[in-house]
Design a protein around this motif. Sequence first.
Motif, PDB file in Angstrom:
ATOM      1  N   GLU A 254     110.114  47.071  61.478  1.00 30.24           N
ATOM      2  CA  GLU A 254     109.459  45.849  61.004  1.00 30.24           C
ATOM      3  C   GLU A 254     108.312  46.190  60.057  1.00 30.24           C
ATOM      4  O   GLU A 254     108.152  45.557  59.018  1.00 30.24           O
ATOM      5  N   GLU A 255     107.552  47.204  60.410  1.00 29.20           N
ATOM      6  CA  GLU A 255     106.446  47.649  59.565  1.00 29.20           C
ATOM      7  C   GLU A 255     106.935  48.085  58.197  1.00 29.20           C
ATOM      8  O   GLU A 255     106.349  47.743  57.165  1.00 29.20           O
ATOM      9  N   MET A 256     107.993  48.866  58.173  1.00 31.83           N
ATOM     10  CA  MET A 256     108.567  49.332  56.913  1.00 31.83           C
ATOM     11  C   MET A 256     108.993  48.136  56.054  1.00 31.83           C
ATOM     12  O   MET A 256     108.742  48.090  54.860  1.00 31.83           O
ATOM     13  N   ARG A 257     109.662  47.165  56.704  1.00 34.21           N
ATOM     14  CA  ARG A 257     110.116  45.989  55.966  1.00 34.21           C
ATOM     15  C   ARG A 257     108.925  45.182  55.451  1.00 34.21           C
ATOM     16  O   ARG A 257     108.939  44.688  54.319  1.00 34.21           O
ATOM     17  N   TYR A 258     107.952  45.030  56.314  1.00 30.71           N
ATOM     18  CA  TYR A 258     106.746  44.285  55.929  1.00 30.71           C
ATOM     19  C   TYR A 258     106.090  44.933  54.716  1.00 30.71           C
ATOM     20  O   TYR A 258     105.754  44.273  53.740  1.00 30.71           O
ATOM     21  N   GLN A 259     105.949  46.242  54.785  1.00 30.07           N
ATOM     22  CA  GLN A 259     105.298  46.958  53.679  1.00 30.07           C
ATOM     23  C   GLN A 259     106.103  46.839  52.389  1.00 30.07           C
ATOM     24  O   GLN A 259     105.535  46.623  51.311  1.00 30.07           O
ATOM     25  N   THR A 260     107.399  46.988  52.486  1.00 27.72           N
ATOM     26  CA  THR A 260     108.240  46.834  51.300  1.00 27.72           C
ATOM     27  C   THR A 260     108.024  45.451  50.685  1.00 27.72           C
ATOM     28  O   THR A 260     107.847  45.303  49.467  1.00 27.72           O
ATOM     29  N   GLY A 261     108.046  44.447  51.548  1.00 27.35           N
ATOM     30  CA  GLY A 261     107.847  43.086  51.068  1.00 27.35           C
ATOM     31  C   GLY A 261     106.454  42.872  50.510  1.00 27.35           C
ATOM     32  O   GLY A 261     106.284  42.258  49.447  1.00 27.35           O
ATOM     33  N   PHE A 262     105.477  43.411  51.228  1.00 22.99           N
ATOM     34  CA  PHE A 262     104.090  43.236  50.797  1.00 22.99           C
ATOM     35  C   PHE A 262     103.889  43.831  49.404  1.00 22.99           C
ATOM     36  O   PHE A 262     103.301  43.206  48.511  1.00 22.99           O
ATOM     37  N   ALA A 263     104.408  45.042  49.218  1.00 20.43           N
ATOM     38  CA  ALA A 263     104.262  45.726  47.929  1.00 20.43           C
ATOM     39  C   ALA A 263     104.867  44.889  46.807  1.00 20.43           C
ATOM     40  O   ALA A 263     104.256  44.676  45.754  1.00 20.43           O
ATOM     41  N   MET A 264     106.053  44.373  47.047  1.00 21.11           N
ATOM     42  CA  MET A 264     106.690  43.581  46.005  1.00 21.11           C
ATOM     43  C   MET A 264     105.961  42.261  45.790  1.00 21.11           C
ATOM     44  O   MET A 264     105.752  41.829  44.656  1.00 21.11           O
ATOM     45  N   GLY A 265     105.528  41.655  46.868  1.00 21.48           N
ATOM     46  CA  GLY A 265     104.788  40.400  46.766  1.00 21.48           C
ATOM     47  C   GLY A 265     103.513  40.546  45.959  1.00 21.48           C
ATOM     48  O   GLY A 265     103.156  39.672  45.152  1.00 21.48           O
ATOM     49  N   GLU A 266     102.875  41.659  46.196  1.00 26.51           N
ATOM     50  CA  GLU A 266     101.594  41.888  45.509  1.00 26.51           C
ATOM     51  C   GLU A 266     101.753  41.987  44.001  1.00 26.51           C
ATOM     52  O   GLU A 266     100.977  41.431  43.234  1.00 26.51           O
ATOM     53  N   GLU A 267     102.786  42.705  43.569  1.00 25.72           N
ATOM     54  CA  GLU A 267     102.919  42.961  42.137  1.00 25.72           C
ATOM     55  C   GLU A 267     103.762  41.908  41.416  1.00 25.72           C
ATOM     56  O   GLU A 267     103.805  41.897  40.192  1.00 25.72           O
ATOM     57  N   ASP A 268     104.392  41.039  42.184  1.00 28.62           N
ATOM     58  CA  ASP A 268     105.269  40.022  41.587  1.00 28.62           C
ATOM     59  C   ASP A 268     104.396  38.871  41.090  1.00 28.62           C
ATOM     60  O   ASP A 268     103.466  38.447  41.768  1.00 28.62           O
ATOM     61  N   ASP A 269     104.709  38.328  39.903  1.00 29.59           N
ATOM     62  CA  ASP A 269     103.873  37.234  39.406  1.00 29.59           C
ATOM     63  C   ASP A 269     104.638  35.908  39.324  1.00 29.59           C
ATOM     64  O   ASP A 269     104.185  34.970  38.698  1.00 29.59           O
ATOM     65  N   THR A 270     105.750  35.833  39.960  1.00 32.07           N
ATOM     66  CA  THR A 270     106.518  34.582  39.953  1.00 32.07           C
ATOM     67  C   THR A 270     105.756  33.490  40.702  1.00 32.07           C
ATOM     68  O   THR A 270     105.210  33.735  41.776  1.00 32.07           O
ATOM     69  N   GLU A 271     105.756  32.296  40.116  1.00 34.15           N
ATOM     70  CA  GLU A 271     105.068  31.193  40.797  1.00 34.15           C
ATOM     71  C   GLU A 271     106.037  30.471  41.718  1.00 34.15           C
ATOM     72  O   GLU A 271     107.051  29.933  41.280  1.00 34.15           O
ATOM     73  N   ILE A 272     105.712  30.449  42.975  1.00 29.84           N
ATOM     74  CA  ILE A 272     106.600  29.833  43.957  1.00 29.84           C
ATOM     75  C   ILE A 272     105.786  29.051  44.984  1.00 29.84           C
ATOM     76  O   ILE A 272     104.554  29.189  45.043  1.00 29.84           O
ATOM     77  N   ASP A 273     106.498  28.197  45.757  1.00 34.98           N
ATOM     78  CA  ASP A 273     105.814  27.387  46.766  1.00 34.98           C
ATOM     79  C   ASP A 273     105.908  27.968  48.168  1.00 34.98           C
ATOM     80  O   ASP A 273     105.046  27.728  48.997  1.00 34.98           O
TER      81      ASP A 273
END
Lengths: 504, 504, 504, 504
Positions: free
Chosen positions: A260-279
């Motif tokens: 879960e931690e690995m998945r969270y981190q993968t997601g967090f990293a992408m979320g941080e650098e992604d600039d797509t505007e979403i709700d």
Amino acid sequence: MGGFFGTIQKKRCVEELFYGIDYQSHLGTKRGGMATYSKETGGFKRSIHNLESTYFRTKFEDELPKFFGEQGIGVISDTDAQPLLMNSHLGRFAIVTVARINNAEEIAHKLLAENMVLSEFSSGRINPTELIGLLIIKGKDFVSGIENVYKNVQGSCSMLILTEDGIIAARDFWGRTPIVVGQRKDTDGNIEAMAVTSETTAFPNLGFEISHFIGPGEIVRLTADGMQQLRKPENQMQVCSFLWIYYGFPTSIYEGKNVEEMRYQTGFAMGEEDDTEIDCVGGIPDSGIGMAVGYAAGHHVPFQRAISKYTPTWPRSFMPTSQETRNLVAKMKLIPNESMLKGKRCLFCDDSIVRGTQLRENTKILKELGAKEVHMRIACPPLIWGCPFINFSASKNVLELITRRVIEDFESGRTKATQLSDVSGGTKGDNVCEMEISDERLHQYAQTGSPEYEAMVAEIAKRLNLDSLRFTKIEDIIEAIGLPKCKICTHCFDGSSSHTINNF
Amino acid sequence: MGGFFGTIQKKRCVEELFYGIDYQSHLGTKRGGMATYSKETGGFKRSIHNLESTYFRTKFEDELPKFFGEQGIGVISDTDAQPLLMNSHLGRFAIVTVARINNAEEIAHKLLAENMVLSEFSSGRINPTELIGLLIIKGKDFVSGIENVYKNVQGSCSMLILTEDGIIAARDFWGRTPIVVGQRKDTDGNIEAMAVTSETTAFPNLGFEISHFIGPGEIVRLTADGMQQLRKPENQMQVCSFLWIYYGFPTSIYEGKNVEEMRYQTGFAMGEEDDTEIDCVGGIPDSGIGMAVGYAAGHHVPFQRAISKYTPTWPRSFMPTSQETRNLVAKMKLIPNESMLKGKRCLFCDDSIVRGTQLRENTKILKELGAKEVHMRIACPPLIWGCPFINFSASKNVLELITRRVIEDFESGRTKATQLSDVSGGTKGDNVCEMEISDERLHQYAQTGSPEYEAMVAEIAKRLNLDSLRFTKIEDIIEAIGLPKCKICTHCFDGSSSHTINNF
Amino acid sequence: MGGFFGTIQKKRCVEELFYGIDYQSHLGTKRGGMATYSKETGGFKRSIHNLESTYFRTKFEDELPKFFGEQGIGVISDTDAQPLLMNSHLGRFAIVTVARINNAEEIAHKLLAENMVLSEFSSGRINPTELIGLLIIKGKDFVSGIENVYKNVQGSCSMLILTEDGIIAARDFWGRTPIVVGQRKDTDGNIEAMAVTSETTAFPNLGFEISHFIGPGEIVRLTADGMQQLRKPENQMQVCSFLWIYYGFPTSIYEGKNVEEMRYQTGFAMGEEDDTEIDCVGGIPDSGIGMAVGYAAGHHVPFQRAISKYTPTWPRSFMPTSQETRNLVAKMKLIPNESMLKGKRCLFCDDSIVRGTQLRENTKILKELGAKEVHMRIACPPLIWGCPFINFSASKNVLELITRRVIEDFESGRTKATQLSDVSGGTKGDNVCEMEISDERLHQYAQTGSPEYEAMVAEIAKRLNLDSLRFTKIEDIIEAIGLPKCKICTHCFDGSSSHTINNF
Amino acid sequence: MGGFFGTIQKKRCVEELFYGIDYQSHLGTKRGGMATYSKETGGFKRSIHNLESTYFRTKFEDELPKFFGEQGIGVISDTDAQPLLMNSHLGRFAIVTVARINNAEEIAHKLLAENMVLSEFSSGRINPTELIGLLIIKGKDFVSGIENVYKNVQGSCSMLILTEDGIIAARDFWGRTPIVVGQRKDTDGNIEAMAVTSETTAFPNLGFEISHFIGPGEIVRLTADGMQQLRKPENQMQVCSFLWIYYGFPTSIYEGKNVEEMRYQTGFAMGEEDDTEIDCVGGIPDSGIGMAVGYAAGHHVPFQRAISKYTPTWPRSFMPTSQETRNLVAKMKLIPNESMLKGKRCLFCDDSIVRGTQLRENTKILKELGAKEVHMRIACPPLIWGCPFINFSASKNVLELITRRVIEDFESGRTKATQLSDVSGGTKGDNVCEMEISDERLHQYAQTGSPEYEAMVAEIAKRLNLDSLRFTKIEDIIEAIGLPKCKICTHCFDGSSSHTINNF
């Protein structure tokens, strides 16, 4: 893939064994089996059931009173019937494996010529566990027999052997599949039970704590008092990265790193650098949720469950073999939540894209239910190479991969990288590629950020009707797992592990 | 509680009926049944199975080919065997109910005196659905018969009746349990099928869209072409708030309000105003997750899954009746994730606290695994009154409620509100209250923010070893549901619906 | 004992195979199995079920559509799970046996030392069929492999082997258990199917006629066109006389002699020379009836059914292993007919007397119901020696035989041959003998007409409370079977076959 | 037909009840059920299983521990699901029936109009037992309720009612079907248990002795202490003669006359006066054997078993409903014994000839196997009228009777009485008659010895390819049963009971 569990204790182990095996249920769907041994009576007891239309617990719960003994092993198998029982010059033993053997026919041929017998072929195919057992018996002792397996098997093989003198655990020579040892102490601090498992998810509720991650090629023997090393681990490793991305239950730990931690981190990293505007961000249950939760945190938008899995009756993550039933299950088990979709710019995380069929269908439904935009983020790079090491069910035929079909359409000129195309437009009817693409060219497509990579991802997004699509980079996966790149198998993304196909 | 589903179509309806019933599986655990009728052959077909140790799908899948017909109803029942078949002066029909009858003995006595027969008593108790069927038959037509039910039944009763002329759906007179109608149109825009359900979760994957929320006391008849109103709805309503808090699957909608959205809003509201410093928020699966996701968004801390439910083999939300097995299941199905707990200040959301036993156990394990702090947020106010309206399984004995035990300890002086006490300290061994507390006094404890309320909550937190504990306010629930207070039953929190026990 | 059946045809053989195996049901109660092979698909299909609480037909009927192929074998086994599948240097094959191996441990030890593997030991014992399969594989071809079995096995062994090139049938070296070949011709007189069976009872309803009685040690191969001899038969023979007396179904034929006819003749001969005055003759169902019918004809008194077996629900002749259940079944399945007993001098025929317990019980009931006299005639001589050749279930422990207990009581002086004694009077509580009696002395008791024989028979009659008791003489059995004495095994009556225990 | 059993004791009755019901297994093949009542707990327990592909014992054995109580009833039913449970103004009760209701629709219509409910119609037909229960409830007490049944039911009805105050047994008004009471005394001579049964075969192994044959229309109540008469028997009687000829197990007794004895006497009488020269006599199993044994004695030729029934797996006497399966079972269950047929003049006895199809097939096989002559003797006169009183399965359609087809062929001129004809020759393809024959004319054919009778019998013999054929005379049946002619129903032979169709 499959998963196994074993335990040896100072008292009756049957019920704990049963729960320990049950916690491997997300790893296989075909056969479940358990075997126990009682030192006192000197008897082995074994049972195997077909799990294709029912659950391990349902099948085995009523049989538990018939089992006996202080040590046992069991398996949820995605392939053959296990455990097998064998009486040999090494004594009597039961064996379970998590294995894939590419050269089974060749090994079988050799064994038959030496007057050995294969008895498990009613399913129309060779039982890999039987082959492994016979290779072991050719050794003068268990260690030399297991090294015989390491030397001869192309693919991978981890195993548990229930002997009259304890449980032997031997991890795949390259460490592709995991084995973890746990111990439980009594109130005086003395070890009262040992366990060994594919998934550490089996440990907390049975009171075990992790005591050792078995290394590549390492062999150990468990007794009720502890663990003894029979063969040292190799230095090299090629542990499968898909364990974290796809196979593992969120609470499991491999090589010290929690899923879960690995998945969270993968997601967090992408979320941080992604600039797509979403709700809002959601995950495709079950394996996409961990990443989605991380992405939401990294991107500072709410995690929301706009799709739910109907777990009360569709509990299993894996799917039946018939494609028609797979499609029906895929449709019925996930329920979109119209109330949370309407007018929203939604982003979803999923573990991987294989053929893309289901994802395209889902996107269509989400838009029909009113989603304004549908963005997709994938927990790994594009799948380009097939897996020759473990039975990765999702990519049975590498030529069905959406990446390969897009690449073929590009390379054959059927699709121009810049032109618009719908998903079926550029592809031939049967959705299976036929053209030979050079490995060098495939590597160019696999290279994150290369023009080929960008064109391929854009084309996949178009074909799936997604408003945007991004894949996780290999580097982010490596970092999230926390091991050196050379110890992790990322072959299906970058074709980097071909040289290890011949063991030893 | 139980849930039902029915559909009437222009073609064979069996498979859709089957899936529609299956989607009620989270509402009951005892019996599953389905009945169909074929206009062509004039035949009814019915089957009922015990679901206490298996699933609806497993039991009924193989029987589907034996079913026939274009209309059918079915039920997942938490109590008695259903559907019942009855041949009467109203014609032949099948009936399913979601009902609770407090005065069953009295009604049975009256019916027997009128020469009527009860045939379903082998379980040792009166079958409520049979009573309801007999009350209907006493009417000159179905509508007057159903009004007979409304007049005589104390408790609640919603029902579906499969007749030779379509499906009749009649919602409880006070609207305590929901019924929703759906329709499906063909490509020309004409209705091709109608459906009716307890849970709208059954609709999207079968292609139905909500066309009508049946009102309190309203009776309708469905044909393959549409819906016809047989009795107008009442103005008053007492829909159960626990539908959103606990019973409903996240994707379901009652009275226009989606379950997951309601939970999210409840959590968001509490997260926003809560000033507790924490590192992460998690939900107790399954019903606590929606609130946790909202709380995380409102509180601006990450949602994280520090506890996972092992859905591959523990799919059902509800529990077996034996307390011992309940405890075992409660322990085995939730797996704590040590990696995400260690050193963290964790906050968890759960739907409600009943006896508190399991929560105290969980808190203990979480702290042992290294959680620095454990805070708990509950999706509803404290449960103080028992539910006389629906079969709310969690509060079978109101005197086992932790609130009641704390209140009794306060009132009897066994516990001083200001003194420290452990959970068992102030309470007598059998954990069941014996003292009579006046209703007026109970209302003081139920009043959010009253000194009695604060003392009670603090005492519960102490007994459960929680670092902090907060309950959602009734007003926030009302607001999240979006109906006027007078239309929602909140009896178990504030005892406000006693006056409605006698219908009509 | 067990029985097997095989057939090879020009079309699908599955249903005929199924019925053919079913007709062996009276020979075994533990396991049923069948295996088929399809030349076209090259696939084997095998299934085995436990028959301890159900019937072959019930278990296999639903599975038939899953079977395929033009050739197959199957077995009703009284011991181990069969058929076994083996892949070896001889190719793939399935094997079933009717066997008893006295030196199984010794053979197993030798095989394990040669690196061979035994996989069937979960029942806690060696599977004889697996041993036999391994002995065969040690040969360079099937014939030399089977001779390997003949040389090594102490006991007996007949077998069928389903190979990719037809069915091989090999009869026990001494011919103790039978195998008979049948053929079926089409309307043009060409062979269209061949079959092979333990019991020819399987032939008439499937349209086969007997074409060959396989001789001792003979090996043949069946194809759809006919039979080919692979090894000539031996001259000597020791076919078991109990086949006619006890095991065989009345319609079966061994060595050309029909079972019912043999029983009738035995009974007729005794009836003719017997001068006891009686009113009617009955048989103890099932195996005593044939003799009774003959006795009635020879003695010129009516055959009457004063005892009936309740076949509608107690169909099987053989009994469960638990002694308690055996006793209950023994009691419940036979129903005395009071109307035909009252005031009558009744004579009953039965196949044999083993422990005598049940017979004593029956006699008691018959007299209570009003029978004036109860006489008993037995279809064979007294059982004095245990059977070391086939699994004759009735005499598991030779020391439990009533003959042995009487002899011990005589020899030890506990019972005087002339004194009156009840059945338990002279015997010790556990009903198992402990004293060593010389073989020479046993032969004196076995000698028809000797003083010891007469005293023993008289004592047995007294203990069983019979008005008279007579056993058939060996000579009459020999004559009824119609083979030379030297070809029939009568070891359990006269200990004459000890010299044949070592084959070849 | 169906059979029931009940018992009431001073201790737990469950196991004895189970065996008692099991002994009715030859009377029905569709449903089995049992219900018990415990005075102590006040609870009823009921279970019903489908017996179409399995046995009563197999289905109920595992459930026994769940049953409780000191009194119970059960049934092997050839039609509907039983026992039914009913709660009414008469209290709670369970009911089983052996019944046939010709006017069921009419009764149902009347009951529905009175606001009563029928709940058992999922099988697509009215459940006769439910109708009977409702008719009883319309009475002010059980006796007047049962008289209500006597008055209204056209057909027949015997029943057992398990009440909270003992077991009520009520025999059909005309006594068409039997009920017999048994008692068991303890060692002090006091009654310790009472039982009631359709078949007295259930008594000896459970230790009961016959204490009362319930008379026509008689009603009794059993308690653990004895029997109390609630309604006196009628004087008239019409007990079915087929009970002795066909239905009854050999050991059963009705009206004081044993089944086997009656069959033996019938056979003996015919054997004595028959002058056909034959070599041996056999019976068609099972119901033809009793007669054959008698015939052999009367005719002074040996009884021999030239045909055997394979009881190990074809235990049941009655047949499945599908004609195709009936034919297969008919073929597979009987095994001819070639060794006893070859060159012999064989005479066989059978219970009756219905359509003749199977008998013609058997004759053909017997001759093919070498029988020199095949003679047939039938235990009853030709069947000419259908049975409107009990569910006599063999004559479902009176127009399929071979007698009727022969008569039609004679009357229509298609067959000349003197001309040779094969079985299909004179008859139309569908083997169902279409022509109306006057009752007067039928009586001429039914008259033993009349020219029409002789021509009909000769024609049947020709069509079945028999060397001779004789039917038993009505007078011999009457004499063998031993009751006055007026008390025995012989309607199917002589159409003599038409006037009794309206009861009371």
